[in-house]
Motif scaffolding. Structure first.
Motif, PDB file in Angstrom:
ATOM      1  N   VAL A 189       0.837  -1.199   0.000  1.00  0.00           N
ATOM      2  CA  VAL A 189       0.000   0.000   0.000  1.00  0.00           C
ATOM      3  C   VAL A 189       0.871   1.247   0.000  1.00  0.00           C
ATOM      4  N   ILE A 190       1.915   1.231   0.820  1.00  0.00           N
ATOM      5  CA  ILE A 190       2.827   2.375   0.877  1.00  0.00           C
ATOM      6  C   ILE A 190       3.460   2.621  -0.492  1.00  0.00           C
ATOM      7  N   LEU A 191       3.877   1.554  -1.144  1.00  0.00           N
ATOM      8  CA  LEU A 191       4.501   1.692  -2.463  1.00  0.00           C
ATOM      9  C   LEU A 191       3.532   2.302  -3.464  1.00  0.00           C
ATOM     10  N   GLU A 192       2.282   1.933  -3.372  1.00  0.00           N
ATOM     11  CA  GLU A 192       1.250   2.504  -4.237  1.00  0.00           C
ATOM     12  C   GLU A 192       1.172   4.019  -4.056  1.00  0.00           C
ATOM     13  N   ILE A 193       1.189   4.467  -2.789  1.00  0.00           N
ATOM     14  CA  ILE A 193       1.169   5.909  -2.509  1.00  0.00           C
ATOM     15  C   ILE A 193       2.426   6.565  -3.073  1.00  0.00           C
ATOM     16  N   ALA A 194       3.575   5.951  -2.832  1.00  0.00           N
ATOM     17  CA  ALA A 194       4.850   6.530  -3.262  1.00  0.00           C
ATOM     18  C   ALA A 194       4.905   6.699  -4.774  1.00  0.00           C
ATOM     19  N   VAL A 222      -3.259   4.468   5.974  1.00  0.00           N
ATOM     20  CA  VAL A 222      -1.831   4.199   5.770  1.00  0.00           C
ATOM     21  C   VAL A 222      -1.215   5.416   5.087  1.00  0.00           C
ATOM     22  N   PHE A 223       0.018   5.754   5.465  1.00  0.00           N
ATOM     23  CA  PHE A 223       0.580   7.026   5.007  1.00  0.00           C
ATOM     24  C   PHE A 223       2.056   6.910   4.662  1.00  0.00           C
ATOM     25  N   ILE A 224       2.528   7.954   3.978  1.00  0.00           N
ATOM     26  CA  ILE A 224       3.962   8.193   3.864  1.00  0.00           C
ATOM     27  C   ILE A 224       4.252   9.547   4.512  1.00  0.00           C
TER      28      ILE A 224
END
Length: 280
Positions: free
Chosen positions: A23-28, A133-135
Protein backbone atom coordinates in the motif's frame (compact mmCIF):
# COMPACT_ATOMS: atom_id res chain seq x y z
CA UNK A 1 11.36 -15.26 4.06
CA UNK A 2 10.19 -13.96 7.43
CA UNK A 3 6.60 -12.66 7.16
CA UNK A 4 6.82 -10.08 9.98
CA UNK A 5 3.22 -10.30 11.14
CA UNK A 6 1.77 -7.02 12.42
CA UNK A 7 -1.77 -8.03 13.28
CA UNK A 8 -3.74 -11.26 13.68
CA UNK A 9 -7.51 -10.78 13.75
CA UNK A 10 -10.08 -12.86 15.60
CA UNK A 11 -11.06 -14.59 12.35
CA UNK A 12 -7.46 -15.79 11.92
CA UNK A 13 -6.56 -13.47 9.06
CA UNK A 14 -3.31 -11.55 9.31
CA UNK A 15 -1.64 -8.38 8.09
CA UNK A 16 2.10 -8.53 7.48
CA UNK A 17 4.67 -5.83 6.97
CA UNK A 18 4.77 -6.79 3.31
CA UNK A 19 1.02 -6.17 2.99
CA UNK A 20 1.50 -2.67 4.35
CA UNK A 21 4.52 -2.05 2.14
CA UNK A 22 2.43 -2.76 -0.96
CA UNK A 23 0.00 0.00 0.00
CA UNK A 24 2.83 2.38 0.88
CA UNK A 25 4.50 1.69 -2.46
CA UNK A 26 1.25 2.50 -4.24
CA UNK A 27 1.17 5.91 -2.51
CA UNK A 28 4.85 6.53 -3.26
CA UNK A 29 4.38 5.84 -6.97
CA UNK A 30 1.53 8.35 -7.15
CA UNK A 31 3.57 11.02 -5.36
CA UNK A 32 6.60 10.33 -7.56
CA UNK A 33 4.48 10.88 -10.68
CA UNK A 34 3.13 14.16 -9.32
CA UNK A 35 6.64 15.39 -8.45
CA UNK A 36 7.85 14.45 -11.94
CA UNK A 37 4.97 16.30 -13.59
CA UNK A 38 5.52 19.47 -11.57
CA UNK A 39 9.34 19.31 -11.54
CA UNK A 40 9.54 19.14 -7.77
CA UNK A 41 12.76 17.46 -6.63
CA UNK A 42 12.49 15.06 -3.71
CA UNK A 43 14.52 12.29 -2.16
CA UNK A 44 13.66 9.25 -0.10
CA UNK A 45 15.38 9.47 3.27
CA UNK A 46 15.75 7.67 6.59
CA UNK A 47 15.12 3.94 6.53
CA UNK A 48 13.63 4.20 3.06
CA UNK A 49 16.93 5.49 1.67
CA UNK A 50 18.77 2.72 3.49
CA UNK A 51 16.39 0.25 1.87
CA UNK A 52 17.34 1.56 -1.58
CA UNK A 53 21.03 0.92 -1.00
CA UNK A 54 20.89 -2.29 1.01
CA UNK A 55 17.78 -4.02 -0.34
CA UNK A 56 16.86 -2.21 -3.59
CA UNK A 57 13.48 -1.65 -1.98
CA UNK A 58 11.97 -1.77 1.49
CA UNK A 59 13.91 -3.05 4.43
CA UNK A 60 11.94 -6.30 4.88
CA UNK A 61 10.71 -5.38 8.38
CA UNK A 62 10.24 -1.64 7.76
CA UNK A 63 6.64 -0.45 8.00
CA UNK A 64 6.94 3.20 6.97
CA UNK A 65 8.20 5.41 4.13
CA UNK A 66 10.06 8.70 4.39
CA UNK A 67 10.69 11.33 1.73
CA UNK A 68 11.95 14.91 1.86
CA UNK A 69 11.69 18.06 -0.19
CA UNK A 70 13.20 21.50 0.20
CA UNK A 71 11.25 24.17 2.06
CA UNK A 72 11.42 26.40 -1.02
CA UNK A 73 9.42 23.81 -3.00
CA UNK A 74 6.83 23.12 -0.31
CA UNK A 75 4.10 25.51 -1.45
CA UNK A 76 4.38 24.21 -5.00
CA UNK A 77 4.18 20.67 -3.66
CA UNK A 78 0.98 21.40 -1.75
CA UNK A 79 -0.57 23.00 -4.85
CA UNK A 80 0.48 20.04 -7.00
CA UNK A 81 -1.17 17.60 -4.59
CA UNK A 82 -4.33 19.70 -4.50
CA UNK A 83 -4.47 19.57 -8.30
CA UNK A 84 -3.39 16.01 -9.06
CA UNK A 85 -3.67 13.72 -6.04
CA UNK A 86 -6.28 11.09 -6.99
CA UNK A 87 -9.50 10.78 -5.01
CA UNK A 88 -8.27 7.56 -3.36
CA UNK A 89 -5.74 9.59 -1.38
CA UNK A 90 -5.59 12.63 0.86
CA UNK A 91 -2.89 14.63 2.63
CA UNK A 92 -2.62 16.40 5.96
CA UNK A 93 -0.45 19.38 6.83
CA UNK A 94 -0.79 22.51 8.93
CA UNK A 95 -1.02 24.72 5.85
CA UNK A 96 -4.34 23.14 4.83
CA UNK A 97 -5.65 21.96 8.21
CA UNK A 98 -4.57 23.78 11.37
CA UNK A 99 -5.54 20.78 13.51
CA UNK A 100 -2.37 19.11 12.21
CA UNK A 101 0.34 18.49 14.80
CA UNK A 102 3.33 20.48 13.57
CA UNK A 103 5.82 18.47 15.67
CA UNK A 104 5.26 15.56 13.26
CA UNK A 105 6.84 15.42 9.81
CA UNK A 106 5.54 18.40 7.82
CA UNK A 107 3.01 16.30 5.91
CA UNK A 108 1.41 12.87 5.79
CA UNK A 109 -0.06 11.57 2.52
CA UNK A 110 -2.67 8.89 3.23
CA UNK A 111 -4.58 6.14 1.45
CA UNK A 112 -8.31 6.43 2.03
CA UNK A 113 -10.38 3.43 3.10
CA UNK A 114 -7.51 2.08 5.21
CA UNK A 115 -6.81 2.47 8.92
CA UNK A 116 -3.51 2.77 10.76
CA UNK A 117 -2.89 3.59 14.40
CA UNK A 118 0.68 4.53 15.22
CA UNK A 119 2.51 3.25 18.29
CA UNK A 120 3.35 6.80 19.31
CA UNK A 121 0.21 7.45 21.35
CA UNK A 122 1.47 10.88 22.42
CA UNK A 123 0.97 12.32 18.95
CA UNK A 124 -2.22 10.88 17.42
CA UNK A 125 -3.66 12.14 14.16
CA UNK A 126 -5.76 15.25 14.77
CA UNK A 127 -7.12 15.44 11.22
CA UNK A 128 -10.00 13.07 11.77
CA UNK A 129 -11.24 12.78 8.19
CA UNK A 130 -8.79 9.92 7.49
CA UNK A 131 -6.50 7.68 9.54
CA UNK A 132 -5.20 5.75 6.55
CA UNK A 133 -1.83 4.20 5.77
CA UNK A 134 0.58 7.03 5.01
CA UNK A 135 3.96 8.19 3.86
CA UNK A 136 5.85 10.92 5.76
CA UNK A 137 7.09 14.08 4.04
CA UNK A 138 9.95 15.89 5.76
CA UNK A 139 11.24 19.35 4.92
CA UNK A 140 14.90 20.18 4.36
CA UNK A 141 16.25 23.67 4.72
CA UNK A 142 19.60 25.34 5.11
CA UNK A 143 21.42 24.77 8.40
CA UNK A 144 24.58 26.15 9.93
CA UNK A 145 27.63 24.14 10.96
CA UNK A 146 28.19 26.64 13.78
CA UNK A 147 26.68 25.65 17.12
CA UNK A 148 26.58 29.33 18.11
CA UNK A 149 24.15 30.00 15.26
CA UNK A 150 22.32 26.68 15.27
CA UNK A 151 21.66 26.04 18.94
CA UNK A 152 19.68 29.21 19.85
CA UNK A 153 17.15 28.61 17.08
CA UNK A 154 16.99 24.90 17.77
CA UNK A 155 16.48 25.56 21.48
CA UNK A 156 13.44 27.75 20.76
CA UNK A 157 11.65 24.89 19.05
CA UNK A 158 12.76 22.42 21.71
CA UNK A 159 11.20 24.78 24.25
CA UNK A 160 7.96 25.11 22.23
CA UNK A 161 7.61 21.35 21.75
CA UNK A 162 6.23 20.46 25.18
CA UNK A 163 3.61 23.23 25.50
CA UNK A 164 2.29 22.37 22.04
CA UNK A 165 2.00 18.69 22.93
CA UNK A 166 0.52 19.36 26.39
CA UNK A 167 -2.12 21.71 24.99
CA UNK A 168 -3.00 19.28 22.20
CA UNK A 169 -3.05 16.08 24.22
CA UNK A 170 -3.86 17.01 27.80
CA UNK A 171 -5.99 20.12 27.47
CA UNK A 172 -7.45 19.34 24.03
CA UNK A 173 -6.75 22.87 22.85
CA UNK A 174 -5.32 23.73 19.45
CA UNK A 175 -2.43 26.18 20.07
CA UNK A 176 -2.38 27.72 16.60
CA UNK A 177 -0.17 30.67 17.56
CA UNK A 178 2.44 28.40 19.11
CA UNK A 179 2.33 26.16 16.04
CA UNK A 180 2.86 29.16 13.76
CA UNK A 181 5.79 30.33 15.90
CA UNK A 182 7.24 26.79 15.79
CA UNK A 183 7.13 26.77 11.98
CA UNK A 184 8.23 30.40 11.59
CA UNK A 185 11.32 29.92 13.74
CA UNK A 186 12.49 27.14 11.44
CA UNK A 187 11.90 29.22 8.33
CA UNK A 188 13.75 32.25 9.77
CA UNK A 189 16.70 30.03 10.69
CA UNK A 190 16.81 28.44 7.23
CA UNK A 191 16.65 31.83 5.51
CA UNK A 192 19.46 33.15 7.70
CA UNK A 193 21.69 30.17 6.90
CA UNK A 194 20.96 30.60 3.19
CA UNK A 195 21.94 34.27 3.34
CA UNK A 196 25.17 33.22 5.06
CA UNK A 197 25.87 30.90 2.10
CA UNK A 198 25.88 27.76 4.18
CA UNK A 199 26.71 24.70 2.05
CA UNK A 200 24.63 22.50 4.38
CA UNK A 201 21.00 21.47 4.54
CA UNK A 202 19.19 19.26 7.02
CA UNK A 203 15.83 18.57 8.59
CA UNK A 204 14.03 21.83 9.22
CA UNK A 205 13.79 22.81 12.88
CA UNK A 206 10.22 21.56 13.07
CA UNK A 207 11.80 18.10 13.47
CA UNK A 208 13.25 18.29 16.97
CA UNK A 209 13.39 14.66 18.07
CA UNK A 210 17.16 14.42 17.95
CA UNK A 211 19.65 15.80 20.42
CA UNK A 212 20.86 19.19 19.30
CA UNK A 213 24.41 17.89 19.12
CA UNK A 214 23.31 15.06 16.81
CA UNK A 215 21.17 17.03 14.36
CA UNK A 216 21.87 15.64 10.91
CA UNK A 217 23.21 17.86 8.18
CA UNK A 218 24.26 17.17 4.59
CA UNK A 219 26.18 19.07 2.00
CA UNK A 220 23.70 20.47 -0.50
CA UNK A 221 25.75 19.03 -3.37
CA UNK A 222 25.56 15.56 -1.79
CA UNK A 223 21.76 15.69 -2.04
CA UNK A 224 21.03 17.66 -5.21
CA UNK A 225 20.67 17.14 -8.10
CA UNK A 226 18.78 13.95 -7.33
CA UNK A 227 18.88 10.75 -9.35
CA UNK A 228 16.66 7.70 -9.77
CA UNK A 229 17.49 4.28 -8.35
CA UNK A 230 15.66 0.97 -8.22
CA UNK A 231 13.09 0.58 -5.48
CA UNK A 232 11.03 -2.61 -5.61
CA UNK A 233 9.43 -2.69 -9.09
CA UNK A 234 9.96 1.00 -9.84
CA UNK A 235 12.54 3.76 -9.46
CA UNK A 236 12.43 6.60 -6.96
CA UNK A 237 14.53 9.73 -6.39
CA UNK A 238 17.54 9.46 -4.11
CA UNK A 239 20.36 11.77 -3.08
CA UNK A 240 23.03 12.53 -5.67
CA UNK A 241 25.64 10.94 -3.41
CA UNK A 242 23.32 8.52 -1.67
CA UNK A 243 26.02 6.84 0.40
CA UNK A 244 27.14 10.15 1.90
CA UNK A 245 23.55 10.77 2.96
CA UNK A 246 23.26 7.36 4.60
CA UNK A 247 26.57 7.73 6.43
CA UNK A 248 25.36 11.06 7.83
CA UNK A 249 22.03 9.50 8.88
CA UNK A 250 23.11 6.10 10.15
CA UNK A 251 26.90 5.78 10.17
CA UNK A 252 29.54 4.00 8.11
CA UNK A 253 28.32 0.52 9.09
CA UNK A 254 24.97 0.97 7.32
CA UNK A 255 25.33 -2.32 5.41
CA UNK A 256 25.40 -4.32 8.65
CA UNK A 257 22.04 -5.90 9.41
CA UNK A 258 20.62 -5.44 12.92
CA UNK A 259 20.30 -8.53 15.13
CA UNK A 260 17.20 -10.61 14.48
CA UNK A 261 15.51 -9.52 17.70
CA UNK A 262 15.45 -5.94 16.39
CA UNK A 263 13.84 -6.81 13.06
CA UNK A 264 10.17 -6.04 13.62
CA UNK A 265 7.42 -3.55 12.80
CA UNK A 266 8.09 -0.49 14.96
CA UNK A 267 5.44 2.05 14.06
CA UNK A 268 2.08 0.30 13.75
CA UNK A 269 -0.14 -0.48 16.74
CA UNK A 270 -3.30 -1.34 14.79
CA UNK A 271 -4.02 -1.77 11.09
CA UNK A 272 -6.87 -2.48 8.67
CA UNK A 273 -6.11 -2.40 4.96
CA UNK A 274 -9.71 -2.97 3.85
CA UNK A 275 -11.55 -0.25 5.76
CA UNK A 276 -11.09 3.05 7.52
CA UNK A 277 -12.25 1.45 10.77
CA UNK A 278 -10.38 -0.71 13.30
CA UNK A 279 -10.91 -4.45 12.96
CA UNK A 280 -10.88 -6.99 15.76
Amino acid sequence: MESYIIKTYQDGSQVTVRDVQKVILEIAKVVDQICEKHHIPYIVNGGTALGVIRHQGFIPWDDDFDMAILRKDYKRFIKALQEDLPEDYTFHCFETDQRYNVTLPAMKIRKKNTYLKERNLLLPNKCDDCDGVFIDVFLYNYVSESKFIDYPFRFVNKYLLMPIIVLLENLHFNPKLLKKAFIKNGIIYGNLCKKMNSPYIGNELTWVYRKMSRATKYRMDDIFPTKKMKFEDTTLSVAHHEKAQIVADIGPDYMTLPPENKRFSKHILDINLDSDQPKK
